[in-house]
Design a protein around this motif. Sequence first.
Motif, short mmCIF file in Angstrom:
data_model
loop_
_atom_site.label_atom_id
_atom_site.label_comp_id
_atom_site.label_asym_id
_atom_site.label_seq_id
_atom_site.Cartn_x
_atom_site.Cartn_y
_atom_site.Cartn_z
N LYS A 12 0.83 -1.20 0.00
CA LYS A 12 0.00 0.00 0.00
C LYS A 12 0.87 1.26 0.00
N ASP A 13 1.82 1.31 0.91
CA ASP A 13 2.70 2.47 1.02
C ASP A 13 3.53 2.66 -0.25
N GLY A 14 3.96 1.56 -0.83
CA GLY A 14 4.76 1.63 -2.05
C GLY A 14 3.99 2.23 -3.21
N VAL A 15 2.70 1.88 -3.28
CA VAL A 15 1.86 2.46 -4.35
C VAL A 15 1.65 3.95 -4.08
N ILE A 16 1.30 4.27 -2.84
CA ILE A 16 0.98 5.68 -2.51
C ILE A 16 2.20 6.58 -2.75
N ASN A 17 3.34 6.08 -2.38
CA ASN A 17 4.55 6.93 -2.47
C ASN A 17 5.42 6.56 -3.68
N TYR A 18 4.81 5.95 -4.65
CA TYR A 18 5.45 5.51 -5.90
C TYR A 18 6.85 4.92 -5.69
N LYS A 19 6.89 3.90 -4.80
CA LYS A 19 8.15 3.19 -4.57
C LYS A 19 8.04 1.83 -5.26
N GLU A 20 8.39 1.82 -6.52
CA GLU A 20 8.18 0.62 -7.34
C GLU A 20 8.98 -0.58 -6.82
N ASP A 21 10.23 -0.33 -6.42
CA ASP A 21 11.06 -1.45 -5.95
C ASP A 21 10.50 -2.06 -4.66
N GLN A 22 10.03 -1.20 -3.78
CA GLN A 22 9.44 -1.69 -2.53
C GLN A 22 8.23 -2.57 -2.82
N VAL A 23 7.42 -2.15 -3.79
CA VAL A 23 6.22 -2.91 -4.13
C VAL A 23 6.61 -4.28 -4.70
N LYS A 24 7.60 -4.27 -5.58
CA LYS A 24 8.03 -5.54 -6.19
C LYS A 24 8.56 -6.51 -5.13
N PRO A 64 0.99 13.48 -12.97
CA PRO A 64 2.33 12.87 -12.91
C PRO A 64 2.49 11.91 -11.72
N GLU A 65 2.00 12.33 -10.54
CA GLU A 65 2.11 11.48 -9.36
C GLU A 65 1.31 10.18 -9.57
N VAL A 66 0.11 10.34 -10.13
CA VAL A 66 -0.74 9.16 -10.33
C VAL A 66 -0.07 8.18 -11.30
N LEU A 67 0.58 8.73 -12.32
CA LEU A 67 1.28 7.85 -13.28
C LEU A 67 2.39 7.07 -12.59
N MET A 68 3.09 7.73 -11.68
CA MET A 68 4.17 7.04 -10.98
C MET A 68 3.61 5.98 -10.02
N CYS A 69 2.48 6.31 -9.38
CA CYS A 69 1.81 5.32 -8.52
C CYS A 69 1.38 4.12 -9.35
N ALA A 70 0.88 4.40 -10.54
CA ALA A 70 0.42 3.32 -11.43
C ALA A 70 1.59 2.42 -11.81
N ASP A 71 2.75 3.02 -12.05
CA ASP A 71 3.95 2.21 -12.36
C ASP A 71 4.26 1.26 -11.21
N ALA A 72 4.17 1.80 -9.99
CA ALA A 72 4.46 0.97 -8.81
C ALA A 72 3.44 -0.15 -8.69
N LEU A 73 2.17 0.20 -8.92
CA LEU A 73 1.11 -0.80 -8.84
C LEU A 73 1.35 -1.94 -9.85
N TYR A 74 1.69 -1.54 -11.08
CA TYR A 74 1.91 -2.56 -12.10
C TYR A 74 3.11 -3.45 -11.77
N GLY A 75 4.12 -2.84 -11.11
CA GLY A 75 5.28 -3.63 -10.69
C GLY A 75 4.85 -4.79 -9.81
N GLY A 76 3.92 -4.51 -8.89
CA GLY A 76 3.42 -5.56 -8.00
C GLY A 76 2.44 -6.49 -8.69
N LEU A 77 1.60 -5.92 -9.52
CA LEU A 77 0.56 -6.71 -10.18
C LEU A 77 1.17 -7.79 -11.09
N ALA A 78 2.26 -7.42 -11.75
CA ALA A 78 2.91 -8.38 -12.66
C ALA A 78 3.38 -9.62 -11.89
N ILE A 79 3.74 -9.43 -10.63
CA ILE A 79 4.22 -10.55 -9.81
C ILE A 79 3.04 -11.32 -9.22
#
Lengths: 222, 358
Positions: A12-24, A64-79
């Motif tokens: 959750k925090d990784g998506v909110i704060n666009y931390k893609e690596d944390q989410v993965k 811009p922020e939402v796009l970065m959050c979306a990148d983080a979300l997709y990082g987790g979703l792919a896994i």
Amino acid sequence: MATKEELLEALKDGVINYKEDQVKEAAQAAIDDGHLALEMIMDGLAAGMEVVGELYERHEYFVPEVLMCADALYGGLAILRPHVPKQDGGTVAQVVIGSIQGDVHDIGKNLVKMMFDVAGWEVYDLGRDVPLEKFVEEQMRTDAEVVAMSAMMTTTMLGMKKVIKMIKEKNPNVAIMLGGAPVTQDVAKLFGADGYAESAGNAVAEGIKMISRLREFEKQKK
Amino acid sequence: MAELTPIERVKRFFNREPVDKMPFFTGMGMVLRPAIQKLGYKFPSIHRDAEKLAYAGIESARMFNLDSVVIPFDMCWESEALGNEISLYEDSEDTLYPTIPYKKWAELDQVEITPDDIDNIMDKYPMNLIPEAIKIVKNEAPELALGAWQLGPFTQCGQTIELDKVLKAVFKEKQRVEDILDKFSDMIINIGNALIDAGADFITLREPGVAADLLSPRTFKELIAPRLTRILKAWRSPKVLHICGSTDPLVEMMWQVVQDSGAQAISFDIKNNLLESRKKLGNDAIILGNYDVFKLPCAEETTVEEAIEGIKTNIDGLVDAVWPGCDLWPDIKPENFKAMEKTAREYKPGPTPAVGRL
């Protein structure tokens, strides 16, 4: 080893704060530890996106922020997504999505696509600058319940009306969703669409509301 | 009192001198299907042919009694000059403007705008066609005002690199974005001045990619506004600032740009509360725009009476000229558009907040 709650919080925090690596990392740990992938998606990734939606509506976040959050979300979703069993909220429905011919903008389209991906829909993404007939052909081929189209320019918007007419003639039960900067409620109504999102941002807000409803639904099932 | 010619009307308008009647014109894309049909042109053929560009613009203005011709029509010129290929949709019967299907720079760190691109952009194809078209218009239609326009640096950046990457880079690679925007700004200054030198009577700086539903007002203030000010300041002739999308939170900042740069007018699209904007900016501001370019002139279902009502609402919103919220869509219904023009001229013959009447 992190607890389930800690992993959910990390997602959750990784998506909110666009931390893609944390989410993965959290997504991989959740799979390795045998947690339910769907729960991780809904109560971790989607819950994070719900907060992003609130931040967007309060004008604390912008596209811009939402796009970065979306990148983080997709990082987790792919896994996580490959580990969701079909009967456990895997493919729930099908959607054909794309930006209309003459329009090479796809930010709004991709954000709406994210909503369907989270929800576990089978998404047939036709990309952008899609010839009108292609929407009809793909709907017929896949028998998708929903067709979602976006146009960012007034000059390409009229193509949507033609597509709606062609699809509704063949299959009146298909739900049509329109989006894009020039698309107003009036336009959606005039064109005979079933739903609309007025901008990339609005698409996010609407998409996130749908994700919230889906989370509620999942909770009720438990 | 003799009736002013369109060019006299527009020039006086931007000089804040009284005019004979409400100006009805635009500074954004304006080519109309009935006009190009009369000329026997196919829509895809008009965009990269200086003569067709000129005559399509002239006929569009004359057929519907607009005060201005606008050159050019599409938004791909600069990107094409920088090496991107465009799609003209030559096989399509629909009205499709040129687009850039694939961009040669996939990432921001690949962007290479050279001094030659900036200084000699007008010598490169297709930019060299625009002054040619402007000169034809000035010769063939001296009674009409000629408006040119340029996209702002952020939107132009999005025409050259994928917009989502630019948006994310605002946070991730701010300095790189700033450097690229500065180069685009230099290029846009040179292009604008070349269009004015070629004969444009006024120029509009359009920055649709920075509306408040895309970027935060803070980003607008820090990243965008200083560059818009610099560009407008460097241009001669009357100049207008237009932003598409949601602008209510940006109104005062946009007006600051107008004032700091010596521009003459501000223009909004449909997503603006005109009366609120007038209240914020006062009666000295020349305010333009806001009428719906699809619903009023184009929508199949919109009656002539509804189109007339739409223009009355626009005028009641205290605009100083009737000017669309965005590019006019080519597929207009002639009866609607003619009624809109007539209403604009006749509905309220008195002065507007910022411009008097003869």
